[in-house]
Structures are given as C-alpha cells and as structure tokens.
Write a protein that holds these residues in place. Structure first.
Motif, PDB file in Angstrom:
ATOM      1  N   LYS A  23     -76.409 -61.575  94.416  1.00 15.90           N
ATOM      2  CA  LYS A  23     -75.610 -62.352  93.467  1.00 15.90           C
ATOM      3  C   LYS A  23     -76.404 -63.467  92.783  1.00 15.90           C
ATOM      4  O   LYS A  23     -75.905 -64.099  91.851  1.00 15.90           O
ATOM      5  CB  LYS A  23     -74.407 -62.981  94.167  1.00 15.90           C
ATOM      6  CG  LYS A  23     -73.346 -61.987  94.620  1.00 15.90           C
ATOM      7  CD  LYS A  23     -72.166 -62.728  95.227  1.00 15.90           C
ATOM      8  CE  LYS A  23     -71.058 -61.764  95.639  1.00 15.90           C
ATOM      9  NZ  LYS A  23     -69.878 -62.488  96.200  1.00 15.90           N
ATOM     10  N   VAL A  24     -77.629 -63.714  93.261  1.00 17.75           N
ATOM     11  CA  VAL A  24     -78.401 -64.852  92.765  1.00 17.75           C
ATOM     12  C   VAL A  24     -79.277 -64.463  91.588  1.00 17.75           C
ATOM     13  O   VAL A  24     -79.963 -63.437  91.606  1.00 17.75           O
ATOM     14  CB  VAL A  24     -79.270 -65.453  93.892  1.00 17.75           C
ATOM     15  CG1 VAL A  24     -80.289 -66.445  93.326  1.00 17.75           C
ATOM     16  CG2 VAL A  24     -78.390 -66.146  94.928  1.00 17.75           C
ATOM     17  N   GLU A  25     -79.240 -65.302  90.560  1.00 20.22           N
ATOM     18  CA  GLU A  25     -80.132 -65.183  89.406  1.00 20.22           C
ATOM     19  C   GLU A  25     -80.949 -66.473  89.338  1.00 20.22           C
ATOM     20  O   GLU A  25     -80.396 -67.551  89.101  1.00 20.22           O
ATOM     21  CB  GLU A  25     -79.321 -64.997  88.123  1.00 20.22           C
ATOM     22  CG  GLU A  25     -80.158 -64.956  86.860  1.00 20.22           C
ATOM     23  CD  GLU A  25     -79.294 -64.873  85.605  1.00 20.22           C
ATOM     24  OE1 GLU A  25     -79.827 -65.147  84.511  1.00 20.22           O
ATOM     25  OE2 GLU A  25     -78.085 -64.555  85.710  1.00 20.22           O
ATOM     26  N   VAL A  26     -82.242 -66.391  89.603  1.00 18.28           N
ATOM     27  CA  VAL A  26     -83.112 -67.565  89.521  1.00 18.28           C
ATOM     28  C   VAL A  26     -83.637 -67.687  88.099  1.00 18.28           C
ATOM     29  O   VAL A  26     -84.224 -66.737  87.565  1.00 18.28           O
ATOM     30  CB  VAL A  26     -84.286 -67.463  90.512  1.00 18.28           C
ATOM     31  CG1 VAL A  26     -85.185 -68.703  90.403  1.00 18.28           C
ATOM     32  CG2 VAL A  26     -83.773 -67.323  91.946  1.00 18.28           C
ATOM     33  N   VAL A  27     -83.398 -68.836  87.469  1.00 22.27           N
ATOM     34  CA  VAL A  27     -83.818 -69.054  86.082  1.00 22.27           C
ATOM     35  C   VAL A  27     -84.753 -70.260  86.023  1.00 22.27           C
ATOM     36  O   VAL A  27     -84.655 -71.185  86.830  1.00 22.27           O
ATOM     37  CB  VAL A  27     -82.612 -69.249  85.142  1.00 22.27           C
ATOM     38  CG1 VAL A  27     -81.676 -68.044  85.199  1.00 22.27           C
ATOM     39  CG2 VAL A  27     -81.846 -70.520  85.488  1.00 22.27           C
ATOM     40  N   LEU A  28     -85.640 -70.242  85.076  1.00 17.61           N
ATOM     41  CA  LEU A  28     -86.627 -71.314  84.923  1.00 17.61           C
ATOM     42  C   LEU A  28     -86.143 -72.350  83.923  1.00 17.61           C
ATOM     43  O   LEU A  28     -85.767 -72.016  82.796  1.00 17.61           O
ATOM     44  CB  LEU A  28     -87.961 -70.733  84.443  1.00 17.61           C
ATOM     45  CG  LEU A  28     -89.044 -71.750  84.061  1.00 17.61           C
ATOM     46  CD1 LEU A  28     -89.474 -72.569  85.276  1.00 17.61           C
ATOM     47  CD2 LEU A  28     -90.247 -71.036  83.433  1.00 17.61           C
ATOM     48  N   ASN A  29     -86.168 -73.604  84.340  1.00 13.53           N
ATOM     49  CA  ASN A  29     -85.964 -74.712  83.412  1.00 13.53           C
ATOM     50  C   ASN A  29     -87.338 -75.228  83.003  1.00 13.53           C
ATOM     51  O   ASN A  29     -88.005 -75.914  83.782  1.00 13.53           O
ATOM     52  CB  ASN A  29     -85.147 -75.823  84.070  1.00 13.53           C
ATOM     53  CG  ASN A  29     -85.068 -77.070  83.193  1.00 13.53           C
ATOM     54  OD1 ASN A  29     -85.297 -77.008  81.986  1.00 13.53           O
ATOM     55  ND2 ASN A  29     -84.749 -78.195  83.799  1.00 13.53           N
TER      56      ASN A  29
END
Length: 198
Positions: free
Chosen positions: A65-71
């Motif tokens: 369920k996890v979506e890791v996104v870059l800031n």
C-alpha cells in the motif's frame, strides 16, 4: 469512504544523532511502526522522502500500500513535504503524520474516523499529537498556502476538532537521543503508558 495516509520522512534527523526512520523499536524500524498503524485503515500510504530516501524505500519495500515519493525541496523544510504528499491525495479523508511517531496505532486512527469535521487532532491530557485526520475537501486550500507558512498556521486558521485519547504515544516523536530512549522504555512496556515518567 476512501482513506489514505501521508507520512513525512524527508528530514535530516540532525538532532537525533542517527537516521531516526531506521532506528529499531521492538524489532521494527520507527518508519515501519508508523506505517503499520495506518495500513489497516488506508487504501494507500504516501511516504514523502528526501534525505537518505533509498533507505526508506528499502525499509518499506514489502508494503504493497506504500508509495514512496521524493520531495526535491526537502531541504526547505517540512511544509514542502506536507505539500508534496497532500498533492497526491485522492481520498475523502487522509491521515497526516511525521514518520518518527512509532506509536501510531489502528485504534487511534479508527477513533479519529468516528469524529466529524475537516481537521481532527488527537490529544493526550490536552496536548495535541499525531496523526491528524484531514478532509480531502480542503487539500487544495492547504496546497495554496504560502511556502513560508506551515501546517500549524493553516490548522489554526481553519479551526479543528480534538479527540482525547488515553495513549501518550500520540505525543512521542524522536528529535533527540533522549526521545529515542523514552520511546524504547515505552515499547518495553507494550507501548502503553501509565502517564508517569520514571
């Protein structure tokens, strides 16, 4: 009702003396424990990374369920990570929490979902903690907030409801090594507090 989560995990951990998202608490990392508290109630969890994002991706690689996104702007402060995460929310309501709160639990989240309002904040003995529950209907308004502002200012302007809970863990994050030791003490007691500090 569709529920999502936004977890902020982009910071430098500069005061903690270690990369706090990866610190062990009872056999799981801090970020894993935080995400575990959201998984049962959320259709998707957006984890916003920056500093050492590869380690966060590794720690969370088995969470479907996890979506890791870059800031890319994480060096400019936490509010840029708030915006990065909230911009991706497509749910009716979403939980928002920094990733260094290892005592986020499904029970707390479920209790918050029982309260009506645009912004719901849990409290312990009157002190506000995390996670915060926010209505998707005000996401665009939050995204329009000036970058020089912050989440607290937005919440104060919008107004909020509180829910008193009997779990000190909603207050406990890791800024310093002492905070980490306090969390280890609480985890050794099963994650519950009698409200008294030894």
């Amino acid at each position: 009702m569709n529920i999502e989560g936004v977890v902020l995990a982009a910071g430098y951990s500069s005061r903690a003396g270690a990369f706090k998202m990866g610190l062990d608490v009872g056999g799981r990392s801090v970020i894993q424990r935080c995400v575990d508290g959201l998984v049962p109630l959320c259709s998707r969890i957006i984890v916003v990374g920056g500093y050492r994002i590869e380690e966060i991706q590794t720690l969370l690689r088995n969470y479907s369920k996890v979506e890791v996104v870059l800031n890319t702007r994480y060096a400019q402060g936490m509010f840029t990570s708030v915006k990065e995460g909230v911009a991706r929310v497509a749910a009716d309501r979403f939980f928002l929490t920094p990733g260094d709160y290892p005592f986020v639990t499904p029970e707390i989240c479920r209790s918050l979902l029982g309260v009506e309002g645009e912004i719901i904040i849990p409290t312990y003995r009157g002190r506000k903690g995390h996670p915060i529950l926010i209505s998707g209907s005000i996401a665009q308004e939050l995204l329009g907030e000036d970058d020089e502002s912050n989440l607290r200012a937005f919440i104060q302007r919008k107004g909020f409801h509180t829910l008193e809970v009997n779990e000190e863990g909603i207050l406990l994050d890791i800024d310093t090594p002492d905070d980490y030791h306090r969390i280890l003490e609480l985890a050794a007691k099963g994650g519950q507090s009698d409200g008294h500090r030894d």
